[in-house]
Design a protein around this motif. Structure first.
Motif, mmCIF file in Angstrom:
data_model
loop_
_atom_site.group_PDB
_atom_site.id
_atom_site.type_symbol
_atom_site.label_atom_id
_atom_site.label_comp_id
_atom_site.label_asym_id
_atom_site.label_seq_id
_atom_site.Cartn_x
_atom_site.Cartn_y
_atom_site.Cartn_z
ATOM 1 N N PRO A 145 0.802 -1.311 -0.105
ATOM 2 C CA PRO A 145 -0.025 -0.142 0.015
ATOM 3 C C PRO A 145 0.857 1.210 0.033
ATOM 4 O O PRO A 145 0.210 2.269 -0.466
ATOM 5 C CB PRO A 145 -0.707 -0.117 1.449
ATOM 6 C CG PRO A 145 -0.156 -1.134 2.239
ATOM 7 C CD PRO A 145 0.490 -2.183 1.129
ATOM 8 N N TYR A 146 1.963 1.258 0.409
ATOM 9 C CA TYR A 146 2.746 2.341 0.527
ATOM 10 C C TYR A 146 3.475 2.755 -0.791
ATOM 11 O O TYR A 146 3.725 3.928 -1.126
ATOM 12 C CB TYR A 146 4.205 2.179 1.574
ATOM 13 C CG TYR A 146 3.630 2.036 2.925
ATOM 14 C CD1 TYR A 146 2.836 2.855 3.734
ATOM 15 C CD2 TYR A 146 3.741 0.361 3.539
ATOM 16 C CE1 TYR A 146 2.316 2.402 4.974
ATOM 17 C CE2 TYR A 146 3.134 0.362 4.680
ATOM 18 C CZ TYR A 146 2.617 1.306 5.632
ATOM 19 O OH TYR A 146 1.953 1.012 6.682
ATOM 20 N N ASP A 147 3.681 1.697 -1.853
ATOM 21 C CA ASP A 147 4.268 1.927 -3.008
ATOM 22 C C ASP A 147 3.059 2.468 -3.953
ATOM 23 O O ASP A 147 3.289 3.398 -4.866
ATOM 24 C CB ASP A 147 4.618 0.708 -3.503
ATOM 25 C CG ASP A 147 5.946 -0.044 -3.026
ATOM 26 O OD1 ASP A 147 6.616 0.824 -2.300
ATOM 27 O OD2 ASP A 147 6.140 -1.192 -3.142
ATOM 28 N N VAL A 184 -1.663 16.031 1.754
ATOM 29 C CA VAL A 184 -2.371 15.988 3.142
ATOM 30 C C VAL A 184 -3.047 14.567 2.930
ATOM 31 O O VAL A 184 -2.888 13.817 4.065
ATOM 32 C CB VAL A 184 -3.286 16.818 3.139
ATOM 33 C CG1 VAL A 184 -4.044 16.660 4.749
ATOM 34 C CG2 VAL A 184 -2.377 18.372 3.670
ATOM 35 N N LEU A 185 -3.879 14.127 2.252
ATOM 36 C CA LEU A 185 -4.666 13.059 1.876
ATOM 37 C C LEU A 185 -3.711 11.700 1.868
ATOM 38 O O LEU A 185 -3.857 10.692 2.448
ATOM 39 C CB LEU A 185 -5.542 13.043 0.661
ATOM 40 C CG LEU A 185 -6.332 11.877 0.434
ATOM 41 C CD1 LEU A 185 -7.312 11.632 1.459
ATOM 42 C CD2 LEU A 185 -7.191 11.973 -0.883
ATOM 43 N N THR A 186 -2.671 11.767 1.058
ATOM 44 C CA THR A 186 -1.488 10.839 0.893
ATOM 45 C C THR A 186 -1.074 10.612 2.463
ATOM 46 O O THR A 186 -0.833 9.284 2.773
ATOM 47 C CB THR A 186 -0.587 11.377 0.024
ATOM 48 O OG1 THR A 186 -1.178 11.643 -1.280
ATOM 49 C CG2 THR A 186 0.461 10.187 -0.027
ATOM 50 N N HIS A 187 -0.617 11.453 3.184
ATOM 51 C CA HIS A 187 -0.015 11.423 4.327
ATOM 52 C C HIS A 187 -1.187 10.640 5.427
ATOM 53 O O HIS A 187 -0.794 9.787 6.190
ATOM 54 C CB HIS A 187 0.175 12.666 5.066
ATOM 55 C CG HIS A 187 0.864 12.624 6.346
ATOM 56 N ND1 HIS A 187 2.301 12.129 6.606
ATOM 57 C CD2 HIS A 187 0.561 12.778 7.576
ATOM 58 C CE1 HIS A 187 2.391 12.015 7.840
ATOM 59 N NE2 HIS A 187 1.406 12.470 8.467
ATOM 60 N N ALA A 188 -2.324 11.181 5.205
ATOM 61 C CA ALA A 188 -3.397 10.487 6.206
ATOM 62 C C ALA A 188 -3.542 9.219 5.758
ATOM 63 O O ALA A 188 -3.705 8.390 6.636
ATOM 64 C CB ALA A 188 -4.642 11.393 6.070
ATOM 65 N N ILE A 189 -3.453 8.553 4.554
ATOM 66 C CA ILE A 189 -3.894 7.465 4.023
ATOM 67 C C ILE A 189 -2.564 6.488 4.616
ATOM 68 O O ILE A 189 -2.990 5.387 5.206
ATOM 69 C CB ILE A 189 -3.956 7.210 2.502
ATOM 70 C CG1 ILE A 189 -5.402 7.816 2.381
ATOM 71 C CG2 ILE A 189 -4.008 5.789 1.981
ATOM 72 C CD1 ILE A 189 -5.504 7.965 0.654
ATOM 73 N N ALA A 190 -1.379 7.085 4.308
ATOM 74 C CA ALA A 190 -0.250 6.326 4.797
ATOM 75 C C ALA A 190 -0.441 6.067 6.376
ATOM 76 O O ALA A 190 0.221 5.105 6.960
ATOM 77 C CB ALA A 190 1.268 7.038 4.441
ATOM 78 N N ARG A 191 -0.676 7.085 6.992
ATOM 79 C CA ARG A 191 -0.511 6.961 8.539
ATOM 80 C C ARG A 191 -1.566 6.031 8.937
ATOM 81 O O ARG A 191 -1.422 5.201 9.980
ATOM 82 C CB ARG A 191 -0.928 8.297 9.043
ATOM 83 C CG ARG A 191 -1.078 8.391 10.610
ATOM 84 C CD ARG A 191 -1.242 9.665 11.253
ATOM 85 N NE ARG A 191 -1.309 9.762 12.674
ATOM 86 C CZ ARG A 191 -0.438 9.829 13.515
ATOM 87 N NH1 ARG A 191 0.835 9.860 13.116
ATOM 88 N NH2 ARG A 191 -0.874 9.776 14.834
ATOM 89 N N ALA A 192 -2.973 5.976 8.345
ATOM 90 C CA ALA A 192 -3.769 4.922 8.593
ATOM 91 C C ALA A 192 -3.528 3.798 8.464
ATOM 92 O O ALA A 192 -3.695 2.602 8.960
ATOM 93 C CB ALA A 192 -5.237 5.218 7.968
ATOM 94 N N ALA A 193 -2.673 3.371 7.228
ATOM 95 C CA ALA A 193 -2.245 2.047 6.960
ATOM 96 C C ALA A 193 -1.277 1.500 7.697
ATOM 97 O O ALA A 193 -1.264 0.349 8.213
ATOM 98 C CB ALA A 193 -1.598 2.029 5.387
ATOM 99 N N ARG A 194 -0.561 2.391 8.350
ATOM 100 C CA ARG A 194 0.643 2.102 9.243
ATOM 101 C C ARG A 194 0.174 1.771 10.674
ATOM 102 O O ARG A 194 0.483 0.739 11.122
ATOM 103 C CB ARG A 194 1.452 3.304 9.495
ATOM 104 C CG ARG A 194 2.664 2.943 10.643
ATOM 105 C CD ARG A 194 3.921 3.823 10.399
ATOM 106 N NE ARG A 194 4.933 3.306 11.396
ATOM 107 C CZ ARG A 194 5.617 2.204 11.138
ATOM 108 N NH1 ARG A 194 5.788 1.772 10.184
ATOM 109 N NH2 ARG A 194 6.561 1.957 12.225
ATOM 110 N N ARG A 251 -3.092 0.579 10.942
ATOM 111 C CA ARG A 251 -3.654 -0.811 10.600
ATOM 112 C C ARG A 251 -2.682 -1.852 10.753
ATOM 113 O O ARG A 251 -3.141 -3.074 11.329
ATOM 114 C CB ARG A 251 -4.457 -0.741 9.488
ATOM 115 C CG ARG A 251 -5.228 -1.938 9.246
ATOM 116 C CD ARG A 251 -6.155 -1.609 8.094
ATOM 117 N NE ARG A 251 -6.825 -2.959 7.492
ATOM 118 C CZ ARG A 251 -7.836 -3.329 6.916
ATOM 119 N NH1 ARG A 251 -7.929 -2.204 6.071
ATOM 120 N NH2 ARG A 251 -8.352 -4.198 6.625
ATOM 121 N N GLN A 252 -1.635 -1.512 10.218
ATOM 122 C CA GLN A 252 -0.586 -2.671 10.049
ATOM 123 C C GLN A 252 0.102 -3.013 11.294
ATOM 124 O O GLN A 252 0.244 -4.138 11.818
ATOM 125 C CB GLN A 252 0.484 -2.359 9.008
ATOM 126 C CG GLN A 252 1.556 -3.373 8.915
ATOM 127 C CD GLN A 252 2.267 -3.065 7.783
ATOM 128 O OE1 GLN A 252 2.553 -1.984 7.302
ATOM 129 N NE2 GLN A 252 3.182 -3.952 7.106
#
Length: 107
Positions: free
Chosen positions: A32-34, A80-90, A92-93
Protein backbone atom coordinates in the motif's frame (compact mmCIF):
# COMPACT_ATOMS: atom_id res chain seq x y z
CA UNK A 1 -6.47 22.14 -37.09
CA UNK A 2 -5.10 25.27 -35.49
CA UNK A 3 -2.08 25.46 -33.22
CA UNK A 4 -4.34 25.97 -30.23
CA UNK A 5 -6.30 22.81 -30.98
CA UNK A 6 -3.10 20.82 -31.41
CA UNK A 7 -1.78 22.13 -28.08
CA UNK A 8 -5.05 21.18 -26.37
CA UNK A 9 -4.97 17.71 -27.89
CA UNK A 10 -1.37 17.13 -26.84
CA UNK A 11 -1.99 18.39 -23.29
CA UNK A 12 -5.11 16.25 -22.91
CA UNK A 13 -3.23 13.22 -24.23
CA UNK A 14 -0.41 13.83 -21.74
CA UNK A 15 -2.88 14.22 -18.86
CA UNK A 16 -4.80 11.11 -19.83
CA UNK A 17 -1.66 9.03 -20.39
CA UNK A 18 -0.17 10.13 -17.06
CA UNK A 19 -3.37 9.18 -15.24
CA UNK A 20 -3.55 5.79 -16.97
CA UNK A 21 0.10 5.02 -16.18
CA UNK A 22 -0.49 5.91 -12.53
CA UNK A 23 -3.58 3.69 -12.41
CA UNK A 24 -1.63 0.79 -13.90
CA UNK A 25 1.15 1.41 -11.38
CA UNK A 26 -1.33 1.27 -8.52
CA UNK A 27 -2.67 -2.05 -9.78
CA UNK A 28 0.84 -3.49 -10.25
CA UNK A 29 2.16 -2.56 -6.80
CA UNK A 30 1.60 -5.01 -3.95
CA UNK A 31 2.45 -2.75 -1.03
CA UNK A 32 0.00 0.00 0.00
CA UNK A 33 2.89 2.39 0.58
CA UNK A 34 4.15 1.87 -2.97
CA UNK A 35 0.63 2.43 -4.27
CA UNK A 36 0.54 5.80 -2.52
CA UNK A 37 3.35 7.06 -4.77
CA UNK A 38 1.19 6.45 -7.81
CA UNK A 39 -1.87 7.87 -6.06
CA UNK A 40 -0.07 11.14 -5.34
CA UNK A 41 1.05 11.42 -8.96
CA UNK A 42 -2.54 10.98 -10.16
CA UNK A 43 -3.46 14.12 -8.23
CA UNK A 44 -0.72 16.28 -9.70
CA UNK A 45 0.72 15.21 -13.05
CA UNK A 46 -2.48 14.58 -15.01
CA UNK A 47 -4.51 17.50 -13.67
CA UNK A 48 -1.73 20.01 -14.43
CA UNK A 49 -1.75 19.02 -18.09
CA UNK A 50 -5.54 18.97 -18.25
CA UNK A 51 -5.85 22.39 -16.62
CA UNK A 52 -3.22 23.70 -19.03
CA UNK A 53 -5.44 22.44 -21.89
CA UNK A 54 -8.43 24.23 -20.35
CA UNK A 55 -6.39 27.42 -20.06
CA UNK A 56 -5.37 27.19 -23.72
CA UNK A 57 -9.07 26.97 -24.63
CA UNK A 58 -10.59 29.35 -22.06
CA UNK A 59 -7.75 31.64 -21.06
CA UNK A 60 -8.28 33.40 -17.75
CA UNK A 61 -12.04 33.56 -18.21
CA UNK A 62 -14.49 32.10 -15.72
CA UNK A 63 -13.82 28.53 -16.88
CA UNK A 64 -10.06 28.97 -16.75
CA UNK A 65 -10.15 30.44 -13.26
CA UNK A 66 -12.39 27.61 -12.03
CA UNK A 67 -9.93 25.09 -13.45
CA UNK A 68 -7.07 26.83 -11.63
CA UNK A 69 -9.02 26.76 -8.35
CA UNK A 70 -9.68 23.02 -8.75
CA UNK A 71 -6.00 22.44 -9.53
CA UNK A 72 -4.95 24.45 -6.48
CA UNK A 73 -7.29 22.39 -4.31
CA UNK A 74 -5.83 19.15 -5.69
CA UNK A 75 -2.25 20.31 -5.22
CA UNK A 76 -2.87 21.50 -1.65
CA UNK A 77 -5.01 18.60 -0.43
CA UNK A 78 -3.24 15.79 -2.29
CA UNK A 79 -0.16 15.53 -0.05
CA UNK A 80 -2.31 15.83 3.08
CA UNK A 81 -4.57 13.04 1.88
CA UNK A 82 -1.59 10.85 0.94
CA UNK A 83 -0.06 11.35 4.38
CA UNK A 84 -3.35 10.56 6.13
CA UNK A 85 -3.77 7.36 4.12
CA UNK A 86 -0.18 6.29 4.86
CA UNK A 87 -0.68 6.98 8.57
CA UNK A 88 -3.93 4.98 8.62
CA UNK A 89 -2.23 2.08 6.81
CA UNK A 90 0.63 2.11 9.31
CA UNK A 91 -1.74 2.14 12.28
CA UNK A 92 -3.73 -0.71 10.76
CA UNK A 93 -0.57 -2.72 10.10
CA UNK A 94 1.31 -2.06 13.37
CA UNK A 95 -1.36 -0.88 15.78
CA UNK A 96 0.37 2.50 16.16
CA UNK A 97 1.94 5.19 13.99
CA UNK A 98 5.31 5.43 15.78
CA UNK A 99 8.28 4.49 13.64
CA UNK A 100 10.44 3.43 16.65
CA UNK A 101 9.36 1.71 19.88
CA UNK A 102 10.55 4.60 22.05
CA UNK A 103 8.23 6.96 20.16
CA UNK A 104 5.19 4.89 20.98
CA UNK A 105 2.89 6.38 23.56
CA UNK A 106 0.15 4.47 25.25
CA UNK A 107 -3.23 6.00 25.55
Amino acid sequence: MTGSEVAQLVLLAIGTAATLVCCLGMVAMRNPYDRLHYLSAIGTVGPVAIVAAVLVEEGLSSGGLKALVVLAALVVTGPVLTHAIARAARIRQHGHAASRPEERTEG
